[in-house]
Design an enzyme around this catalytic site. Structure first.
Site, PDB file in Angstrom:
ATOM      1  N   GLY A  13       0.810  -1.067   0.447  1.00  0.00           N
ATOM      2  CA  GLY A  13       0.147   0.355  -0.348  1.00  0.00           C
ATOM      3  C   GLY A  13       0.758   1.270   0.000  1.00  0.00           C
ATOM      4  N   ASN A 108      -5.536   1.843 -12.688  1.00  0.00           N
ATOM      5  CA  ASN A 108      -4.428   0.887 -12.514  1.00  0.00           C
ATOM      6  C   ASN A 108      -2.955   1.771 -12.698  1.00  0.00           C
ATOM      7  OD1 ASN A 108      -3.502  -1.620 -11.383  1.00  0.00           O
ATOM      8  ND2 ASN A 108      -3.033  -1.963 -13.637  1.00  0.00           N
ATOM      9  N   HIS A 110       0.961   0.405 -12.977  1.00  0.00           N
ATOM     10  CA  HIS A 110       1.466  -1.016 -13.533  1.00  0.00           C
ATOM     11  C   HIS A 110       3.506  -0.573 -13.623  1.00  0.00           C
ATOM     12  CE1 HIS A 110       1.971  -4.972 -15.082  1.00  0.00           C
ATOM     13  NE2 HIS A 110       2.992  -3.954 -16.147  1.00  0.00           N
ATOM     14  N   SER A 137       3.430   3.049 -15.857  1.00  0.00           N
ATOM     15  CA  SER A 137       2.332   3.715 -16.026  1.00  0.00           C
ATOM     16  C   SER A 137       1.132   3.623 -14.845  1.00  0.00           C
ATOM     17  CB  SER A 137       2.326   2.880 -17.489  1.00  0.00           C
ATOM     18  OG  SER A 137       3.164   2.709 -18.444  1.00  0.00           O
ATOM     19  N   GLU A 144      -8.997  -6.030 -20.590  1.00  0.00           N
ATOM     20  CA  GLU A 144      -7.922  -6.726 -20.870  1.00  0.00           C
ATOM     21  C   GLU A 144      -6.730  -6.339 -20.159  1.00  0.00           C
ATOM     22  OE1 GLU A 144      -4.834  -7.209 -24.774  1.00  0.00           O
ATOM     23  OE2 GLU A 144      -7.615  -6.285 -25.492  1.00  0.00           O
ATOM     24  N   ASP A 146      -3.458  -5.268 -18.087  1.00  0.00           N
ATOM     25  CA  ASP A 146      -2.675  -4.480 -18.350  1.00  0.00           C
ATOM     26  C   ASP A 146      -2.739  -3.685 -19.842  1.00  0.00           C
ATOM     27  OD1 ASP A 146      -2.443  -4.408 -16.275  1.00  0.00           O
ATOM     28  OD2 ASP A 146      -0.909  -6.114 -16.566  1.00  0.00           O
ATOM     29  N   GLU A 175       6.250   6.238  -9.125  1.00  0.00           N
ATOM     30  CA  GLU A 175       4.720   5.553  -8.526  1.00  0.00           C
ATOM     31  C   GLU A 175       3.947   6.784  -8.089  1.00  0.00           C
ATOM     32  OE1 GLU A 175       3.078   1.584  -7.763  1.00  0.00           O
ATOM     33  OE2 GLU A 175       5.256   0.925  -9.045  1.00  0.00           O
TER      34      GLU A 175
HETATM   35  C1  GAR Z   1       3.679  -1.567  -7.554  1.00  0.00           C
HETATM   36  O1  GAR Z   1       5.423  -1.354  -7.645  1.00  0.00           O
HETATM   37  C2  GAR Z   1       2.526  -1.256  -8.276  1.00  0.00           C
HETATM   38  O2  GAR Z   1       2.909  -0.271  -9.605  1.00  0.00           O
HETATM   39  C3  GAR Z   1       2.012  -3.039  -8.315  1.00  0.00           C
HETATM   40  O3  GAR Z   1       2.038  -3.549  -7.179  1.00  0.00           O
HETATM   41  C4  GAR Z   1       3.350  -2.790  -6.639  1.00  0.00           C
HETATM   42  C5  GAR Z   1       2.145  -2.328  -5.597  1.00  0.00           C
HETATM   43  O4  GAR Z   1       3.087  -1.355  -4.625  1.00  0.00           O
HETATM   44  N1  GAR Z   1       1.295  -2.864  -9.452  1.00  0.00           N
HETATM   45  C6  GAR Z   1       1.045  -3.725 -10.466  1.00  0.00           C
HETATM   46  O5  GAR Z   1       2.222  -5.276 -10.777  1.00  0.00           O
HETATM   47  C7  GAR Z   1      -0.874  -4.200 -11.539  1.00  0.00           C
HETATM   48  N2  GAR Z   1      -0.051  -5.314 -12.479  1.00  0.00           N
HETATM   49  P1  GAR Z   1       2.103  -0.604  -3.627  1.00  0.00           P
HETATM   50  O6  GAR Z   1       1.448  -1.578  -2.869  1.00  0.00           O
HETATM   51  O7  GAR Z   1       3.354  -0.592  -1.910  1.00  0.00           O
HETATM   52  O8  GAR Z   1       1.391   0.230  -3.829  1.00  0.00           O
END
Ligand code: GAR
Length: 217
Positions: A13, A108, A110, A137, A144, A146, A175
């Protein structure tokens, strides 16, 4: 008036935390009405509770089908009537019905420069493929995996000594900048989804969205 959003998580999170922090600092005028996790031990639930945000755990393992899980998830989300649903490390494949229900109002993040490296283990796959750069991204969610319209990307070089862990940590710091920014654009009605494309300030974005630059903040 604040802008109600619901955040879905499965793990640490840290992206949720970035949204909480930006809201507390007054940079993001949204109300996180609820945080929902499919895993009871997701650390993000503790982050939400610390911030006084209602939490729900919906264990996908206690449902017979993906459809049944998504239907219950939809019921929980919709009781908050969010204007936006934010997937922040929510590691579930969504049913078409669920994705369609939130079409144009679900984002989302990714960890790759989409359309490259959909799915899992993106950092290692980018290193193994000999890529010179990698990134992250933010995109609208479509049925579909991602594959929805990209809004914002950030990139960084892959150094010769890079490991998946060092790369993940670099990407994470991006991010935490670009996700709150995209949510801010949406909440300010600068960002919209029209006929499968992302539109910012009335202009249809390129397939790879906007490339992050500090001037965007
Ligand atoms: C993040 O790196 C996000 O980009 C990835 O999960 C992580 C969550 O981190 N998401 C994916 O891979 C979705 N396909 P967080 O729980 O610390 O925010």
């Amino acid at each position: 008036m604040t802008f109600p959003i619901v955040v879905l998580i499965s793990g640490s999170g840290s992206n949720l935390q970035a949204l909480i922090d930006q809201s507390l600092q007054g940079n993001l005028n949204v109300e996180i009405c609820a945080v929902i996790s499919n895993k009871a031990d997701a650390f993000g639930l503790q982050r939400a509770q610390k911030a006084g945000i209602p939490t729900h755990t919906l264990d996908h393992k206690s449902f017979d089908s993906r459809e049944a899980f998504d239907e219950q998830l939809k019921l929980i989300i919709d009781q908050y009537q969010p204007r936006l649903v934010v997937l922040a490390g929510f590691m579930r494949i969504l049913t078409e019905t669920f994705a369609q229900h939130y079409e144009g109002r679900m984002l989302n993040i990714h960890p790759s420069l989409l359309p490259k490296y959909k799915g899992l283990n993106t950092h290692q796959r980018a290193i193994d493929a000999g890529e010179k750069e990698h990134g992250v991204s933010v995109h609208f969610v479509s049925a579909e995996l991602d594959a929805g319209a990209v809004i914002l990307q950030a990139s960084c070089p892959i150094e010769k000594t890079e490991t998946a862990d060092t790369l993940a940590s670099k990407i994470h710091s991006y991010e935490h900048i670009i996700y709150p920014l995209a949510v801010k654009w949406f909440s300010e009605e600068r960002l919209a989804y029209k006929q499968g494309t992302a539109v910012l300030d009335g202009k249809i974005l390129a397939e790879s969205g906007v490339m992050y630059h500090p001037d965007l903040i």
